[in-house]
Every structure is written in structure tokens, then in C-alpha cells.
Design a protein around this motif. Structure first.
Motif, mmCIF file in Angstrom:
data_model
loop_
_atom_site.group_PDB
_atom_site.id
_atom_site.type_symbol
_atom_site.label_atom_id
_atom_site.label_comp_id
_atom_site.label_asym_id
_atom_site.label_seq_id
_atom_site.Cartn_x
_atom_site.Cartn_y
_atom_site.Cartn_z
ATOM 1 N N ALA A 159 -8.206 9.145 2.048
ATOM 2 C CA ALA A 159 -9.391 8.805 1.271
ATOM 3 C C ALA A 159 -9.038 7.960 0.050
ATOM 4 N N ALA A 160 -7.815 8.148 -0.451
ATOM 5 C CA ALA A 160 -7.348 7.382 -1.607
ATOM 6 C C ALA A 160 -6.761 6.025 -1.194
ATOM 7 N N GLY A 161 -6.781 5.734 0.120
ATOM 8 C CA GLY A 161 -6.346 4.436 0.594
ATOM 9 C C GLY A 161 -4.939 4.365 1.155
ATOM 10 N N ALA A 162 -4.268 5.494 1.251
ATOM 11 C CA ALA A 162 -2.899 5.494 1.784
ATOM 12 C C ALA A 162 -2.906 5.505 3.306
ATOM 13 N N SER A 163 -1.846 4.950 3.880
ATOM 14 C CA SER A 163 -1.577 5.126 5.302
ATOM 15 C C SER A 163 -0.851 6.448 5.449
ATOM 16 N N VAL A 164 -1.218 7.249 6.426
ATOM 17 C CA VAL A 164 -0.636 8.585 6.539
ATOM 18 C C VAL A 164 -0.118 8.861 7.947
ATOM 19 N N VAL A 165 0.939 9.647 7.995
ATOM 20 C CA VAL A 165 1.428 10.225 9.238
ATOM 21 C C VAL A 165 1.328 11.733 9.082
ATOM 22 N N LEU A 166 0.524 12.352 9.918
ATOM 23 C CA LEU A 166 0.433 13.800 9.969
ATOM 24 C C LEU A 166 1.434 14.285 11.003
ATOM 25 N N THR A 167 2.046 15.417 10.745
ATOM 26 C CA THR A 167 3.004 15.945 11.706
ATOM 27 C C THR A 167 2.974 17.463 11.715
ATOM 28 N N SER A 168 3.219 18.010 12.887
ATOM 29 C CA SER A 168 3.269 19.455 13.070
ATOM 30 C C SER A 168 3.829 19.728 14.450
ATOM 31 N N GLU A 169 4.282 20.948 14.645
ATOM 32 C CA GLU A 169 4.688 21.347 15.993
ATOM 33 C C GLU A 169 3.510 21.937 16.759
ATOM 34 N N GLN A 170 2.407 22.166 16.057
ATOM 35 C CA GLN A 170 1.216 22.765 16.656
ATOM 36 C C GLN A 170 0.390 21.705 17.389
ATOM 37 N N PRO A 171 -0.329 22.100 18.438
ATOM 38 C CA PRO A 171 -1.239 21.166 19.113
ATOM 39 C C PRO A 171 -2.346 20.719 18.156
ATOM 40 N N ALA A 207 7.939 7.479 11.875
ATOM 41 C CA ALA A 207 6.935 7.239 10.829
ATOM 42 C C ALA A 207 7.156 5.870 10.190
ATOM 43 N N TRP A 208 8.390 5.540 9.911
ATOM 44 C CA TRP A 208 8.717 4.236 9.318
ATOM 45 C C TRP A 208 8.285 3.106 10.258
ATOM 46 N N ASP A 209 8.558 3.285 11.555
ATOM 47 C CA ASP A 209 8.180 2.271 12.532
ATOM 48 C C ASP A 209 6.662 2.064 12.559
ATOM 49 N N ARG A 210 5.915 3.147 12.419
ATOM 50 C CA ARG A 210 4.447 3.039 12.473
ATOM 51 C C ARG A 210 3.856 2.497 11.182
ATOM 52 N N LEU A 211 4.435 2.902 10.051
ATOM 53 C CA LEU A 211 3.844 2.538 8.760
ATOM 54 C C LEU A 211 4.490 1.322 8.112
ATOM 55 N N GLY A 212 5.702 1.014 8.534
ATOM 56 C CA GLY A 212 6.413 -0.125 7.958
ATOM 57 C C GLY A 212 6.994 0.131 6.600
ATOM 58 N N GLY A 272 0.795 -1.173 0.000
ATOM 59 C CA GLY A 272 0.000 0.000 0.000
ATOM 60 C C GLY A 272 0.853 1.259 0.000
ATOM 61 N N LYS A 273 0.245 2.333 -0.295
ATOM 62 C CA LYS A 273 0.904 3.637 -0.320
ATOM 63 C C LYS A 273 0.997 4.205 1.084
ATOM 64 N N ARG A 274 2.064 4.952 1.322
ATOM 65 C CA ARG A 274 2.291 5.599 2.612
ATOM 66 C C ARG A 274 2.710 7.042 2.369
ATOM 67 N N ALA A 275 2.298 7.937 3.278
ATOM 68 C CA ALA A 275 2.647 9.346 3.137
ATOM 69 C C ALA A 275 2.977 9.946 4.492
ATOM 70 N N LEU A 276 4.028 10.739 4.517
ATOM 71 C CA LEU A 276 4.412 11.531 5.685
ATOM 72 C C LEU A 276 4.191 12.978 5.290
ATOM 73 N N ILE A 277 3.290 13.653 5.983
ATOM 74 C CA ILE A 277 2.882 14.999 5.590
ATOM 75 C C ILE A 277 3.210 15.970 6.716
ATOM 76 N N GLN A 302 -9.753 7.026 11.530
ATOM 77 C CA GLN A 302 -8.887 6.479 10.482
ATOM 78 C C GLN A 302 -7.847 5.553 11.094
ATOM 79 N N ALA A 303 -8.023 4.263 10.916
ATOM 80 C CA ALA A 303 -7.101 3.293 11.520
ATOM 81 C C ALA A 303 -5.689 3.417 10.965
ATOM 82 N N ARG A 304 -5.560 3.901 9.735
ATOM 83 C CA ARG A 304 -4.232 3.998 9.113
ATOM 84 C C ARG A 304 -3.681 5.425 9.133
ATOM 85 N N ALA A 305 -4.205 6.259 10.019
ATOM 86 C CA ALA A 305 -3.705 7.629 10.157
ATOM 87 C C ALA A 305 -3.076 7.803 11.529
#
Length: 75
Positions: free
Chosen positions: A23-35, A70-75, A1-6, A47-50
Motif C-alpha cells: 500500500a505504501a508503494g513497495a514491491s513485495v515478496v511474501l514467503t511461507s512454508e504454509q499453503p 526474490a532478487w531475481d523477481r524484484l531486481g 523503488g522500495k522492495r521488501a521480502l517478508i 497487486q502487480a508488484r507482489a
């Protein structure tokens, strides 16, 4: 599957990109310094894959830590 780090994805365009990838079926990692805001929290809860990783990419070593986690979480 597709994976994205945003990066910068706690709101606005970054968050919309994360939603679109998920929504397109990718596993995603969202990241920010903001709460996390309630909208992002609700998205992550449905979203189980977010995932979310807090990171300040201006600090030394944060980018490497973020990619490794991110790699550890998404593989």
C-alpha cells in the motif's frame, strides 16, 4: 523503488505487513512454508508488484534460494 521480502507472510501479522508495504508503494515478496489461503491469493491477483515464494527456512539452503529468487523477481 522500495522492495521488501517478508517471511511468515501467508497469514496474520506477516501478511498485514506485506499489505502495508504494498500500500505504501513497495514491491513485495511474501514467503511461507504454509499453503496460500484465499485472502493471500486474492491479494496477489490484484497487486502487480507482489509475489509469493514458498520456502521452508528450516531446511538447509532455503534462505539462500529464497533471497536469490526474490532478487531475481524484484531486481
Amino acid at each position: 523503488g522500495k522492495r521488501a521480502l517478508i517471511t511468515g507472510s501467508s497469514q496474520g501479522i506477516g501478511f498485514a505487513v506485506g499489505q502495508a508495504f504494498a500500500a505504501a508503494g513497495a514491491s513485495v515478496v511474501l514467503t511461507s512454508e504454509q499453503p496460500l489461503n484465499p485472502e493471500v491469493q486474492a491479494f496477489l491477483a490484484t497487486q502487480a508488484r507482489a509475489h509469493y515464494i514458498a520456502a521452508n527456512l528450516l531446511q538447509e539452503g532455503e534462505a539462500s534460494r529464497l533471497v536469490k529468487e526474490a532478487w531475481d523477481r524484484l531486481g
